[in-house]
Write a protein that holds these residues in place. Sequence first.
Motif, PDB file in Angstrom:
ATOM      1  N   ALA A  91       0.828  -1.211   0.000  1.00 51.64           N
ATOM      2  CA  ALA A  91       0.000   0.000   0.000  1.00 51.64           C
ATOM      3  C   ALA A  91       0.858   1.256   0.000  1.00 51.64           C
ATOM      4  O   ALA A  91       0.461   2.301  -0.543  1.00 51.64           O
ATOM      5  N   LYS A  92       2.036   1.158   0.614  1.00 53.36           N
ATOM      6  CA  LYS A  92       2.959   2.296   0.646  1.00 53.36           C
ATOM      7  C   LYS A  92       3.932   2.284  -0.532  1.00 53.36           C
ATOM      8  O   LYS A  92       4.799   3.156  -0.626  1.00 53.36           O
ATOM      9  N   LYS A  93       3.793   1.272  -1.382  1.00 55.83           N
ATOM     10  CA  LYS A  93       4.693   1.092  -2.522  1.00 55.83           C
ATOM     11  C   LYS A  93       6.154   1.018  -2.068  1.00 55.83           C
ATOM     12  O   LYS A  93       7.043   1.621  -2.660  1.00 55.83           O
ATOM     13  N   GLU A  94       6.355   0.247  -0.999  1.00 58.72           N
ATOM     14  CA  GLU A  94       7.689   0.056  -0.433  1.00 58.72           C
ATOM     15  C   GLU A  94       8.017  -1.427  -0.361  1.00 58.72           C
ATOM     16  O   GLU A  94       7.105  -2.251  -0.186  1.00 58.72           O
ATOM     17  N   PRO A  95       9.291  -1.794  -0.467  1.00 58.20           N
ATOM     18  CA  PRO A  95       9.651  -3.192  -0.243  1.00 58.20           C
ATOM     19  C   PRO A  95       9.442  -3.535   1.227  1.00 58.20           C
ATOM     20  O   PRO A  95       9.756  -2.719   2.104  1.00 58.20           O
ATOM     21  N   ARG A 115       8.970  -0.121  19.149  1.00 59.08           N
ATOM     22  CA  ARG A 115       9.223   1.324  19.089  1.00 59.08           C
ATOM     23  C   ARG A 115      10.211   1.655  17.973  1.00 59.08           C
ATOM     24  O   ARG A 115       9.990   2.583  17.189  1.00 59.08           O
ATOM     25  N   THR A 116      11.295   0.888  17.890  1.00 58.04           N
ATOM     26  CA  THR A 116      12.286   1.126  16.840  1.00 58.04           C
ATOM     27  C   THR A 116      11.721   0.785  15.471  1.00 58.04           C
ATOM     28  O   THR A 116      11.995   1.474  14.477  1.00 58.04           O
ATOM     29  N   ALA A 117      10.923  -0.292  15.404  1.00 57.73           N
ATOM     30  CA  ALA A 117      10.304  -0.680  14.130  1.00 57.73           C
ATOM     31  C   ALA A 117       9.476   0.467  13.567  1.00 57.73           C
ATOM     32  O   ALA A 117       9.529   0.771  12.373  1.00 57.73           O
ATOM     33  N   ASN A 118       8.721   1.128  14.427  1.00 56.45           N
ATOM     34  CA  ASN A 118       7.920   2.261  13.979  1.00 56.45           C
ATOM     35  C   ASN A 118       8.813   3.421  13.557  1.00 56.45           C
ATOM     36  O   ASN A 118       8.548   4.085  12.543  1.00 56.45           O
ATOM     37  N   ALA A 119       9.888   3.652  14.292  1.00 53.64           N
ATOM     38  CA  ALA A 119      10.772   4.783  13.999  1.00 53.64           C
ATOM     39  C   ALA A 119      11.422   4.670  12.624  1.00 53.64           C
ATOM     40  O   ALA A 119      11.638   5.680  11.948  1.00 53.64           O
ATOM     41  N   VAL A 120      11.741   3.442  12.206  1.00 55.47           N
ATOM     42  CA  VAL A 120      12.429   3.262  10.918  1.00 55.47           C
ATOM     43  C   VAL A 120      11.455   2.960   9.778  1.00 55.47           C
ATOM     44  O   VAL A 120      11.870   2.778   8.639  1.00 55.47           O
ATOM     45  N   GLY A 121      10.169   2.883  10.080  1.00 53.88           N
ATOM     46  CA  GLY A 121       9.188   2.628   9.038  1.00 53.88           C
ATOM     47  C   GLY A 121       9.016   1.173   8.667  1.00 53.88           C
ATOM     48  O   GLY A 121       8.583   0.861   7.552  1.00 53.88           O
ATOM     49  N   ALA A 122       9.328   0.260   9.589  1.00 54.04           N
ATOM     50  CA  ALA A 122       9.119  -1.167   9.325  1.00 54.04           C
ATOM     51  C   ALA A 122       7.626  -1.441   9.192  1.00 54.04           C
ATOM     52  O   ALA A 122       6.786  -0.736   9.764  1.00 54.04           O
ATOM     53  N   HIS A 123       7.306  -2.483   8.448  1.00 53.32           N
ATOM     54  CA  HIS A 123       5.905  -2.764   8.142  1.00 53.32           C
ATOM     55  C   HIS A 123       5.242  -3.755   9.095  1.00 53.32           C
ATOM     56  O   HIS A 123       4.020  -3.914   9.064  1.00 53.32           O
ATOM     57  N   GLN A 168       7.124 -14.892  -1.088  1.00 55.09           N
ATOM     58  CA  GLN A 168       6.642 -13.547  -1.413  1.00 55.09           C
ATOM     59  C   GLN A 168       7.781 -12.647  -1.895  1.00 55.09           C
ATOM     60  O   GLN A 168       7.578 -11.452  -2.130  1.00 55.09           O
ATOM     61  N   GLY A 169       8.977 -13.226  -2.026  1.00 53.87           N
ATOM     62  CA  GLY A 169      10.117 -12.451  -2.502  1.00 53.87           C
ATOM     63  C   GLY A 169      10.894 -11.731  -1.421  1.00 53.87           C
ATOM     64  O   GLY A 169      11.680 -10.819  -1.710  1.00 53.87           O
ATOM     65  N   VAL A 170      10.707 -12.126  -0.170  1.00 55.02           N
ATOM     66  CA  VAL A 170      11.390 -11.482   0.955  1.00 55.02           C
ATOM     67  C   VAL A 170      12.677 -12.246   1.283  1.00 55.02           C
ATOM     68  O   VAL A 170      12.652 -13.461   1.450  1.00 55.02           O
ATOM     69  N   TRP A 171      13.786 -11.516   1.399  1.00 55.39           N
ATOM     70  CA  TRP A 171      15.048 -12.110   1.813  1.00 55.39           C
ATOM     71  C   TRP A 171      15.105 -12.143   3.334  1.00 55.39           C
ATOM     72  O   TRP A 171      14.630 -11.225   4.009  1.00 55.39           O
ATOM     73  N   ILE A 172      15.707 -13.198   3.873  1.00 52.73           N
ATOM     74  CA  ILE A 172      15.752 -13.404   5.324  1.00 52.73           C
ATOM     75  C   ILE A 172      17.181 -13.239   5.825  1.00 52.73           C
ATOM     76  O   ILE A 172      18.090 -13.982   5.425  1.00 52.73           O
ATOM     77  N   GLY A 189      15.903  -3.615  -0.520  1.00 50.59           N
ATOM     78  CA  GLY A 189      14.927  -4.547  -1.057  1.00 50.59           C
ATOM     79  C   GLY A 189      14.061  -5.169   0.024  1.00 50.59           C
ATOM     80  O   GLY A 189      14.091  -4.790   1.193  1.00 50.59           O
ATOM     81  N   SER A 190      13.271  -6.167  -0.361  1.00 48.15           N
ATOM     82  CA  SER A 190      12.353  -6.843   0.563  1.00 48.15           C
ATOM     83  C   SER A 190      13.161  -7.653   1.567  1.00 48.15           C
ATOM     84  O   SER A 190      13.936  -8.532   1.188  1.00 48.15           O
TER      85      SER A 190
END
Length: 245
Positions: A91-95, A115-123, A168-172, A189-190
């Motif tokens: 929806a945000k057009k982000e990986p 808290r950190t996840a929100n700060a860096v824009g994690a989904h 889904q194309g996500v690297w781990i 990337g993802s």
Amino acid sequence: MSEDIIIGRNPIKEALEAGREMNKLLILQDSKDRHLQKIIDMAKAKKLPIQFVDRKKLDKVADGGVHQGVIAYVAAYAYVEKETIIEAAAAKKEPPLIIICDEINDPHNLGSILRTANAVGAHGVIIPKRRSVALSQTVAKTSCGAIEYVPVCRVANIAQTIDWLKAQGVWIAGTDMAGDLYYKANLKGSLAIVVGNEGVGMSRLVKEKCDFVIRIPMMGEVSSLNASVATGVILYEVLKQRHDV
């Protein structure tokens, strides 16, 4: 009595029927009560963790309340499906940027990670149903409001979830002292970052599922960082690489 629990047979049965998010149930061990067995059957059908304990433990948790042999720990906030996290990124057009917590047990660590996840824009953040802290009021408080904005998915099997994310194309990227320096890795990337247990790190199977493993250099006498601190260091490197900040 904690606001994170429900006590008594009927309230818990109704909460289960209503689909209330629950973290685990405490049930009186060796009980032959048919009403408790009904609750056990319902919990098993929903694949909820069940812990059988003695009456002394139930009395202590209920803190004077009439528990009738059963106590349910409920989630402070609702969990989401893993698909929701991928959809949020789209929806945000982000990986996608996801944090996978492999058996994090300290609620303060999970709250700080949110808290950190929100700060860096994690989904989103993914946690396991068993052997892990769940969403609680302590987690919510430590997150300083981030729990309102960061989707949290609770899954039965982290390894299987990693396989799904890969599809889904996500690297781990796993985190381990045997890995390569984190700032030399390609974190664009993802991406999903796996954070291991505070004491033993990632489980063997989860580590084997990772596409690559990264580490934070340690120059002093201590051998590791607090899980939430380590997560913050790596997430800000992801932010730096993605946005050149």
